[in-house]
Scaffold this motif. Structure first.
Motif, PDB file in Angstrom:
ATOM      1  N   VAL A  14       0.836  -1.204   0.000  1.00 25.76           N
ATOM      2  CA  VAL A  14       0.000   0.000   0.000  1.00 25.76           C
ATOM      3  C   VAL A  14       0.868   1.250   0.000  1.00 25.76           C
ATOM      4  N   ALA A  15       1.933   1.260   0.785  1.00 28.72           N
ATOM      5  CA  ALA A  15       2.830   2.410   0.835  1.00 28.72           C
ATOM      6  C   ALA A  15       3.496   2.646  -0.519  1.00 28.72           C
ATOM      7  N   VAL A  17       2.371   1.774  -3.494  1.00 28.99           N
ATOM      8  CA  VAL A  17       1.365   2.255  -4.445  1.00 28.99           C
ATOM      9  C   VAL A  17       1.064   3.728  -4.202  1.00 28.99           C
ATOM     10  N   LEU A  18       0.890   4.111  -2.942  1.00 28.98           N
ATOM     11  CA  LEU A  18       0.591   5.505  -2.633  1.00 28.98           C
ATOM     12  C   LEU A  18       1.752   6.430  -2.982  1.00 28.98           C
ATOM     13  N   LEU A  19       2.976   5.972  -2.804  1.00 29.00           N
ATOM     14  CA  LEU A  19       4.132   6.794  -3.149  1.00 29.00           C
ATOM     15  C   LEU A  19       4.294   6.961  -4.661  1.00 29.00           C
ATOM     16  N   SER A  20       3.774   6.012  -5.428  1.00 33.97           N
ATOM     17  CA  SER A  20       3.969   6.072  -6.875  1.00 33.97           C
ATOM     18  C   SER A  20       2.696   6.430  -7.637  1.00 33.97           C
ATOM     19  N   VAL A  21       1.713   7.031  -6.981  1.00 27.59           N
ATOM     20  CA  VAL A  21       0.464   7.410  -7.646  1.00 27.59           C
ATOM     21  C   VAL A  21       0.736   8.339  -8.822  1.00 27.59           C
TER      22      VAL A  21
END
Length: 70
Positions: A14-15, A17-21
């Motif tokens: 999840v981290a 994915v959120l960092l690479s949005v």
């Protein structure tokens, strides 16, 4: 033990994915540059990276005084 491993793995995914949005969902997306000289606020304050300052200091000066010919 196995549940802790799965929860940890899920949090890491999840981290990431959120960092690479921005990279994933934006056309030609890129991570922002973390280089100091690429920051507008740092440039306005006159702060540069060590490598740039060192390169500038090693550059020969046009108005340098030649002490050998004095």
């Amino acid at each position: 033990m196995f549940a802790t491993l799965l929860i940890t793995l899920a949090l890491i995914i999840v981290a990431m994915v959120l960092l690479s949005v921005r990279v994933i969902f934006k056309k030609n997306g890129r991570f922002k540059s973390m280089h100091i000289s690429d920051s507008r606020a740092m440039r306005e304050r006159g702060i540069g990276c060590v490598q740039s300052q060192d390169r500038e200091a090693r550059r020969p000066k046009a108005n340098k005084i030649d002490v050998k010919n004095l």
